[in-house]
Design an enzyme around this catalytic site. Structure first.
Site, mmCIF file in Angstrom:
data_model
loop_
_atom_site.group_PDB
_atom_site.id
_atom_site.type_symbol
_atom_site.label_atom_id
_atom_site.label_comp_id
_atom_site.label_asym_id
_atom_site.label_seq_id
_atom_site.Cartn_x
_atom_site.Cartn_y
_atom_site.Cartn_z
ATOM 1 N N GLU B 286 0.823 -1.208 0.000
ATOM 2 C CA GLU B 286 0.000 0.000 0.000
ATOM 3 C C GLU B 286 0.860 1.263 0.000
ATOM 4 O O GLU B 286 0.443 2.310 -0.509
ATOM 5 C CB GLU B 286 -0.924 -0.025 1.228
ATOM 6 N N HIS B 307 7.326 -26.922 -0.595
ATOM 7 C CA HIS B 307 6.704 -28.038 -1.313
ATOM 8 C C HIS B 307 5.504 -27.577 -2.134
ATOM 9 O O HIS B 307 4.668 -28.380 -2.521
ATOM 10 C CB HIS B 307 6.302 -29.134 -0.322
ATOM 11 N N LYS B 421 -14.194 0.759 -4.275
ATOM 12 C CA LYS B 421 -15.275 1.272 -3.431
ATOM 13 C C LYS B 421 -16.237 2.124 -4.249
ATOM 14 O O LYS B 421 -17.447 1.984 -4.135
ATOM 15 C CB LYS B 421 -14.704 2.119 -2.288
#
Lengths: 464, 464
Positions: B286, B307, B421
């Site tokens: 961010e 793995h 948003k």
């Protein structure tokens, strides 16, 4: 009946129909290699017809064993690493309630997938005094992580159940005839299931490796196999990419890779799918990440991670593509209520369901990321059910096989996984690694650069 | 007393001392911007002296509230998203036992960080009939995810405790004077803590945002603040990079970025550090992921993910650097026993501890990845304790501030988080978003490309 869909509208601003036409040649060659078993690594194509190859007797055996474990255990521990736990965990977490160990019997834990002493110590204190059954999953029986955990947990169980009865509380999923675990099982009469020779770890979820733990969680493995069997028809047998979302997914991600994209993010809007992404990361990372090639597979759980990784995805380096894993009907509804004061300004949502809001979040995110120059696709499964999770497993398995061959690698080996093991064995002084041991110790004793924090007086720098 | 160390031996095969000398100029400029508060976003530099600014009275208030919650609750729910939960969760998971909800009181859950109906439904059934206290963490009180969860959980609590008593079981961490949550708290006499105006979400772990939930988990927040306060001296006040591992970390990752690396993986060998990595991903992603710049932050838990992602790291696209988060003394020992039959060939490890084996796995992995052309650094913390976790928080906060300015971005804003948003609000028909609503609906109704799996007859392609 609904089927898995692929929506690639948000890729078509970044590539052309001609790109797809072009790539189709590669796809047809790759597909041929898989279907005709003529490509590199074709000894490991057993997963292709697993859903049909498994017999009713085998399924019954798994179901009976699972029923016995469910009846007779407070705790079930699956001991395995990589492909020996990720598929089972993915299906169990997707198809069980969140926080399932708070409500389900038996509780299910995963061990033998790290060497952390704290993890094992904490596991011991959680299972203490409980009736425990373990499923040790290892082809060789000598893989360090599960073998170490198996030793420890067995020791605790012997303390609780005695040397003789302990073996009744162990199920081994291992090789049909050779290896340490097979030998132990034969000597002690441990119940066993077989890992087929022609199925690699990351493709093994539909063998007893995955099916037994999934059945212990009370999930309908017949439905899951049915979904996978339909996947054989839908993805393996359908050459036409206009009818095959799995093959089309493989094609599109290869085109975007060729155009310079280097990261693929698998994003969901239901936190229960978190481990589906972890399973997918192994499937794609281990199949394609070789010869200095391959998209870096990473994942996000939304909307959670929109508030952590969202900024980077929206505006960071433009080397990323995104694949949304969307669920058409998550089969749970919570309706948002009206609130007198409406201080939080959410009354405009009153009467709407969480599902509806979550769906608008998904649609809004997908559009925002496209606008942020992130080409994205959406794989939609009708619901989170055993059938569709089985179908999805096959969707991705088929896609990665084709995709890997299109990329020009052998999608069925994993030579790089040995590198850390070799070093580790050398450092641990494992018999047979004497020469490597000398080499690596010499290498590690060379010039070192490090800095230690602290008040200036205490700081150290340089060779040490 | 030991301090955090940075080992960058495995970077020096890929860069030169001159590169560092060169980059130092940028570093000094960036450092100046932070210390003199002269750079972009400097209104949000409150985190710089948080560990000193917090008063004894404030700490006592947090501790007393936490003690009351611990005494009076079976379940504590932290309701927040992004920076309003990741720091707390990181510290709590690092410093509590694995599976802590199986053994700790109160149980701790996190909510309001997604819009998943299944998650909330399952949470409800887990907390049913229990004494619940919630901590709602939101500056505005109107952020969709936490506000929605807060509405629902409050409804359930009102059913259980009645309209009047419910507010005694709520603690609000919010703005000092404005916003929906502040208003509700003032009207209802809810206990509150304040989110400082000059501290952004991802830097807020050492405010009440993080400190209250961490204290509820029984963790010594004074020690944590002490570690962070020492971090101020060690990282903020120390200009000399030869004595400052945090600044050196910032410099090295910028040099590697300039040389074309695009992914940074934070790798640990203790699964309890998983959420430290999630916190780190927000902090770096961010702060730096903007203006089409910034390393893509990703993470692994080893040896588990060796793995799954190990193959890609070892042999995939060479655009990755790795930062190991190593723990010198994880303070738990399990000794490996001798086994008569030794079928698993592990007797060569008998008498050794898991810790020792895990450490050789770390050393072996680090060397293997270097050999695989992955430049890597190691940040070593002496132990997983409140002091060192606090110290580590400050280490990374300082590093990202300097690193962001070196990269040429404002490390303290997050404009991209608004994009999804806005679309979501438009799609949901939020009052005030009428025009955007029309726009996005039009956009989304355009040409669509999708493919549906199924028997050939059923397949759909093209516009729909």
């Amino acid at each position: 009946m609904k089927n898995i869909k692929l929506d690639y509208s948000n890729v078509m601003d970044f590539i052309t129909e001609e790109d797809i036409e072009q790539e189709k040649k590669k796809y047809l060659e790759a597909r041929k290699k898989v279907v005709e078993k003529s490509g590199e690594g074709s000894d490991y194509l057993g997963w292709l017809d697993l859903p049909k190859r498994i017999t009713d007797d085998e399924i019954d055996d798994i179901l009976e064993t699972a029923a016995h474990i469910r009846e007779d255990s407070d705790v079930f521990i699956s001991v395995g690493i990589g492909g020996s736990y990720l598929g089972a965990r993915a299906a169990i977490e997707a198809l069980s309630p969140n926080f399932y160990n708070m409500s389900m019997k038996p509780q299910i834990y995963f061990a033998g997938n790290s060497i952390s002493p704290r993890y094992l110590k904490d596991l011991k204190s959680v299972i203490d005094g409980k009736k425990v059954t373990i499923n040790i999953i290892s082809k060789s029986g000598t893989t360090t992580e599960p073998a170490l955990a198996f030793r420890m947990i067995r020791e605790w169980m012997i303390e609780n159940y005695g040397q003789k009865d302990v073996f009744k509380r162990i199920v081994a999923t291992t090789d049909s005839s050779k290896g340490a675990l097979r030998q132990l099982a034969d000597e002690e009469g441990i119940k066993t299931f077989v890992i087929p020779d022609d199925v690699g770890g990351r493709f093994s979820v539909l063998t007893p490796v995955g099916l037994l733990p999934i059945a212990v969680a009370g999930i309908d493995i017949r439905k899951m196999l049915e979904g996978a069997a339909d996947g054989m028809k839908e993805f393996r047998d359908e050459e036409d990419i206009a009818k095959n979302p799995s093959s089309m997914y493989a094609i599109l991600r290869n085109i975007l890779y060729e155009k310079g994209k280097r990261i693929e993010m698998l994003s969901n809007f239901e936190p229960q799918l978190h481990y589906i992404s972890e399973w997918w990361k192994q499937l794609f990372g281990e199949s394609e990440g070789k010869d200095n090639k391959g998209l870096h597979p990473t994942s996000c759980d939304f909307t959670t991670d929109l508030h952590s990784m969202g900024q980077w995805i929206q505006d960071g380096c433009r080397n990323i593509i995104e694949t949304f894993l969307n669920v058409e009907d998550p089969e749970s509804t919570i309706v948002i209520g009206m609130e007198k004061r409406n201080l939080d300004h959410l009354n405009y949502l009153a009467g709407k369901t969480f599902r509806y809001v979550n769906e608008q979040a998904f649609l809004g995110t997908r559009a925002a990321h496209r606008d942020g120059e992130v080409p994205n696709m959406t794989i939609t499964i009708p619901s989170i059910s055993p059938y569709y999770i089985g179908n999805l497993f096959y969707f991705f398995e088929w896609a990665v096989a084709v995709s890997g061959y299109m990329l020009g690698v052998n999608p069925f080996n994993q030579p790089g996984v040995e590198s850390y093991k070799k070093n580790m064995f050398a450092l641990l002084g494992k018999p047979g690694f004497e020469e490597q041991s000398r080499e690596i110790r010499e290498k590690l004793s060379g010039q070192k650069k490090f800095i230690s924090a602290g008040s200036p007086g205490k700081a150290e720098v340089g060779a040490g």
